[in-house]
Design an enzyme around this catalytic site. Structure first.
Site, PDB file in Angstrom:
ATOM      1  N   ALA A  60       0.802  -1.227   0.000  1.00 34.93           N
ATOM      2  CA  ALA A  60       0.000   0.000   0.000  1.00 34.93           C
ATOM      3  C   ALA A  60       0.832   1.273   0.000  1.00 34.93           C
ATOM      4  CB  ALA A  60      -0.914   0.006   1.217  1.00 34.93           C
ATOM      5  N   TYR A  61       2.133   1.182   0.213  1.00 35.77           N
ATOM      6  CA  TYR A  61       2.941   2.392   0.281  1.00 35.77           C
ATOM      7  C   TYR A  61       3.046   3.037  -1.090  1.00 35.77           C
ATOM      8  CZ  TYR A  61       4.514   0.952   4.961  1.00 35.77           C
ATOM      9  OH  TYR A  61       4.571   0.580   6.290  1.00 35.77           O
ATOM     10  N   SER A  62       2.550   4.273  -1.174  1.00 33.97           N
ATOM     11  CA  SER A  62       2.563   5.038  -2.426  1.00 33.97           C
ATOM     12  C   SER A  62       2.019   4.200  -3.580  1.00 33.97           C
ATOM     13  CB  SER A  62       3.982   5.544  -2.741  1.00 33.97           C
ATOM     14  OG  SER A  62       4.406   6.450  -1.751  1.00 33.97           O
ATOM     15  N   GLY A  64       1.993   1.122  -4.216  1.00 37.34           N
ATOM     16  CA  GLY A  64       2.868   0.084  -4.748  1.00 37.34           C
ATOM     17  C   GLY A  64       4.187   0.580  -5.297  1.00 37.34           C
ATOM     18  N   LYS A  88       4.051  -6.151   3.079  1.00 40.22           N
ATOM     19  CA  LYS A  88       2.825  -6.361   3.847  1.00 40.22           C
ATOM     20  C   LYS A  88       1.619  -6.490   2.927  1.00 40.22           C
ATOM     21  CE  LYS A  88       4.671  -3.155   7.295  1.00 40.22           C
ATOM     22  NZ  LYS A  88       5.455  -2.314   6.366  1.00 40.22           N
TER      23      LYS A  88
END
Length: 325
Positions: A60-62, A64, A88
């Site tokens: 989910a960070y940025s 992908g 994650k």
């Protein structure tokens, strides 16, 4: 660099984990303060050259793009068999049926998507990004176990949740003969110590590695109290963590400033040394957006606080409402 085992597993990790939420396309996702690829790569390389072999990101960070940037950098700067890549699963960049969560369908889809973005054949540590109340824990644990058996995932980890939920997940896996979690990612810093009550003792008793997030309280412990930064100003999630605790936290910040003044040591080093000194902590997750920040983190590894200094830092703390789960 110092290395240790992650919990009771055979996995060897550096005592610092590079948190890679800092790296990603600023135009994707909800983190406008992230560094683009050109700015990220030198910092990832600096970490590798310093001996850090443990890297934490998330699908989910940025949206992908963190996985994409980190994957390309590690392929260029590190040996795959020497490093530990953690990502994650749970959150998704869009809302739709079967998108996100910890169902078998979602987990199987997301691990393939993460591997594609990372450009890797397997993930060393695959972590559930919080609890999913909408999915039976038996379904989640069996799906994760199956990923381990396929070879797409080597080890499993979890993140912030009540200790009873973590114990339940571990017991379900044990009862069924499935793979258990070897690590827990809780929030832990001088400004948030609620996990010391149940989660940390549980992990210590059960031999689960602890890799705390926000060990510097999202930068609040690295600078004079109240000093703002672009990240603090735009970090919506961080604001929810500390929105109602400023009065209580000020006393801790003042104590930190006093210890640092007496030592002549930067705040970040002392605050991180306190986390590193907590029983059961394996490797704090440190975010690095400037070379000097990594220098402070490395220096903290060599900093041994006295019992009097620890007492001075801990005494002003007041109980907080549980957040971050």
């Amino acid at each position: 660099m110092h290395y240790t085992r992650l919990g009771r597993s055979g996995l060897q990790v550096s005592r610092l984990c590079l948190g890679c939420m800092t790296y990603g396309d600023p135009g994707r996702g909800q983190h406008p303060w992230t560094l683009d690829e050109a700015a990220s790569r030198p910092l990832i390389r600096q970490a590798v050259e310093a001996g850090i072999n443990f890297f934490d990101t998330a699908n989910a960070y940025s949206d992908g793009s963190s996985e994409e940037i980190v994957g390309r950098a590690l392929r260029d700067f590190a040996r795959r068999d020497e490093i530990v890549v953690a990502t994650k699963v749970r959150f998704a960049g869009r809302r739709a049926p079967n998108v996100g969560g910890l169902s078998r369908k979602a987990i199987f889809h997301e691990v393939d998507a993460s591997l594609q973005r990372l450009g890797m054949d397997f993930v060393d540590l695959y972590q559930i990004h919080r609890w999913d109340a909408a999915t039976p824990i038996e379904e989640t644990m069996e799906a994760l176990h199956d990923l381990v058996k396929t070879g797409k995932v080597r080890y499993l980890g979890a993140s912030s949740m009540p200790a009873w939920q973590f114990a339940k997940a571990q017991q379900v896996a044990a009862d069924k003969g499935w793979t258990r979690f070897i690590s827990m990612q809780p929030e832990l810093s001088l400004l948030y110590r609620e996990e010391e009550r149940e989660m940390l003792p549980l992990c210590l008793d059960q031999g689960v590695g602890v890799i705390p997030w926000s060990p510097l309280a999202r930068g609040r412990l690295a600078r004079p109290w109240g000093e703002n930064t672009p990240r603090i100003g735009s970090d919506a999630f961080g604001a929810t963590l500390f929105a109602h605790t400023e009065a209580a936290d000020r006393g801790v910040a003042d104590a930190l400033a006093a210890v640092c003044a007496q030592r002549g040591t930067p705040r970040a080093q002392v605050a991180l040394a306190w986390v590193l000194g907590k029983a059961g902590v394996t490797a704090p997750i440190v975010g690095v957006s400037r070379p000097a920040q990594l220098d402070d983190a490395l220096a903290a590894l060599e900093l041994n606080l006295t019992a009097d200094e620890v007492a001075a830092l801990e005494t002003p703390y007041l109980p907080h409402a549980v957040v971050g789960h």
